[in-house]
Write an enzyme that holds these catalytic residues in place. Structure first.
Site, short mmCIF file in Angstrom:
data_model
loop_
_atom_site.label_atom_id
_atom_site.label_comp_id
_atom_site.label_asym_id
_atom_site.label_seq_id
_atom_site.Cartn_x
_atom_site.Cartn_y
_atom_site.Cartn_z
N GLU A 1 0.82 -1.22 0.00
CA GLU A 1 0.00 0.00 0.00
C GLU A 1 0.85 1.27 0.00
O GLU A 1 0.59 2.22 0.73
CB GLU A 1 -0.98 -0.04 1.17
CG GLU A 1 -1.95 -1.19 1.04
CD GLU A 1 -2.94 -1.35 2.19
OE1 GLU A 1 -3.85 -2.19 2.06
OE2 GLU A 1 -2.78 -0.65 3.20
N GLU B 1 -5.06 -8.51 -1.66
CA GLU B 1 -5.57 -8.45 -0.28
C GLU B 1 -6.98 -7.88 -0.32
O GLU B 1 -7.21 -6.82 -0.90
CB GLU B 1 -4.66 -7.58 0.59
CG GLU B 1 -5.09 -7.49 2.05
CD GLU B 1 -4.19 -6.56 2.86
OE1 GLU B 1 -2.95 -6.71 2.77
OE2 GLU B 1 -4.72 -5.69 3.57
#
Length: 513
Positions: free
Chosen positions: A197, A315
């Site tokens: 991220e 994810e």
């Protein structure tokens, strides 16, 4: 127990479900060609780094479920992974960009995570001890797991004065030492992913897209040198974050085709775990459809810039910050989860990694008891029944009925999953396969796997298969999951608040040849 008795028991359960309406629906499946293809091991689950102190909204649901403190010898955990034979596991998460590896001579100390006010995500740097890496790989070996290991992408960089931006080149030395140790020990890694991220505006930190692309090239070249044989070389994945079109485009332009093998993005489309609207969104077809454009855009941009690469959901936990308590660990979460699997596969995503295998409220296994939550069984049935060829599927009924079809796994046939989001409508589903089967084609009895909540309570922790509770055996094994049989030409009765896997054996499709 005989099949006939199972039918009686399941019919008995249906009698006690509230009935307000019923609707006939025609579901059409096109079998002449596939519209997308998944990986053989589409189902994936994650292991995360969060320590016990990870808390949000005055809730601390991780316990001892993190990579560093999980009981790797727990029999239920081992059997739950083995049941997939194999399960794809991603080892990574928010804290991975703070982790150093206790191998070689690069790391002098091996600190453990601790709360730190000014640290990323509120934690200090951490370390993966060599012994723990050995223990993890023993688990992966004995359960035949396919492993993605997500690397620390901030190693060597420094934080700039600009908001969340980290600058400088990635230092691959510690990662290379981990890879060399892994090879020396004979451990098998399916793929390496860089960072978590850090793309777009980032979450706690971010990296420039051009610099990240250059770092991915470094990772690829390092793996080529370590693994001269391309057939045994781990794949390269990235950027493992939320989709940002400009950032993703620049990243893939920088690498060019043939560098990244899997373009991984994250999905948390249900909002915050504490949001009281969470349970309603899970059964709202309009809301569920909103994420479709993300899947479409990722697939499009991968095809444009790196057509040999694959789109992966790296994810997906539904609700962020640990998931939703008494929602994502309950039966009701299956409406979101199974629909996500269907949508992602239809839109040409090869792998879907659920956050998490264990930990938080979104774990497939209960964080403290390790007993499977309802979504575990939905994932296992998908893995066992749904093949990799995705078939065009449509219907003329309510949007509260979702339908997805694939070639069957490991035998000739077609398998569908039917999801009834309505709490009051029975759907009597006629399944029409086109082109129409030839007269000489033998159509066997179909198999049905009806998943319902105990006593019809969608927030139940227990799930029933054809009216029978799915429970671990006395030896902590995953229970057998056997279907009921039905006439292939009769309607499939999809009860309110239920999911049904339907298998047509012997139905040949050119798409499945």
């Amino acid at each position: 127990m005989k099949i006939e008795m199972k039918v009686v028991l399941f019919s008995f359960v249906l009698l006690f479900l509230p009935i307000s309406s019923s609707e006939f629906v025609r579901v059409t499946v096109r079998r002449e060609s596939s519209i997308a293809k998944t990986d053989d091991n589409f189902i994936c689950a994650t292991l995360d780094w969060w320590p016990t102190e990870k808390c949000d909204y005055n809730q601390c649901p991780w316990g001892s479920a993190g990579i560093l403190n999980l009981d790797l010898k727990n029999k239920i955990l081992i059997n739950a992974i083995k049941a997939f034979s194999p399960l794809r596991i991603r080892v990574g998460g928010s804290l991975q960009d703070l982790v150093v590896y206790e191998v070689g001579n690069e790391v002098k100390e091996c600190p453990q995570f601790r709360l730190q006010k000014n640290g990323l995500f509120g934690f200090s740097n951490g370390c993966l001890p060599q012994k723990r890496w050995d223990e993890l790989n023993y688990l992966f070996s004995q359960t035949r797991a396919l492993v993605t290991f997500s690397l620390n992408a901030l190693y060597g960089r420094i934080a700039s004065r600009e908001d969340k931006l980290w600058i400088g080149e990635w230092n691959p030395q510690n990662a290379q030492q981990l890879m060399e140790y892994t090879m020396e020990k004979g451990y098998k890694i399916d793929s390496y992913e860089l960072g978590n991220e850090l793309c777009g505006s980032g979450v706690a930190a971010r990296v420039d897209s051009v610099q990240y692309g250059r770092d991915i090239i470094v990772l690829k070249n390092m793996l080529k040198e370590l693994y001269p044989n391309a057939s045994t070389r781990p794949k390269v994945l990235g950027p493992a974050g939320f989709y940002d079109e400009k950032w993703f485009s620049t990243f893939l332009e920088t690498t060019g085709p043939g560098i990244v093998d899997g373009v991984t993005h994250h999905i948390y489309n249900l909002g915050a775990g504490v949001d009281p609207s969470l349970i309603n969104r899970i059964q709202d077809p309009i809301y569920l459809d909103k994420v479709m454009h993300t899947y479409t855009n990722v697939s499009r941009i991968v095809q444009k810039y790196s057509p040999k690469a694959e789109a992966w959901v790296g994810e997906a936990g539904g609700a962020y910050n640990n998931g939703g308590q008494n929602v994502q660990d309950r039966f009701v979460d299956g409406f979101w989860y199974l629909d996500q699997l269907g949508m992602a596969s239809t839109l040409d995503h090869k792998v879907y990694c659920r956050q998490a295998l264990i930990g938080g409220f979104y774990g497939l296994l209960n964080t403290t008891t390790f007993v499977p939550n309802p979504d575990y069984y939905g994932a296992l049935l998908w893995h066992r029944l749904m093949g990799k060829e995705v078939l065009a599927t449509s219907h003329d009924g309510s949007p509260h009925l979702r339908a997805y079809a694939h070639c069957s796994k490991n035998h000739h046939g077609i398998t569908l999953v039917l999801i009834n989001l309505s709490n009051s409508t029975f759907f009597d589903v006629i399944i029409a396969v086109y082109p129409i089967p030839k007269l000489f084609e033998r159509r066997l009895q179909r198999e049905e796997y009806h998943l319902t909540a105990k006593n019809g309570y969608i927030q139940s922790e227990e799930v029933l298969l054809n009216g029978i509770p799915l429970q671990l055996t006395n030896s902590s094994d995953i229970p057998l999951m056997e279907p009921i049989l039905a006439d292939s030409y009769s309607p499939v009765c999809v009860a309110p608040d239920s999911f049904v896997f339907v298998v047509f054996k012997g139905t040949r499709a050119s798409a499945c040849a």
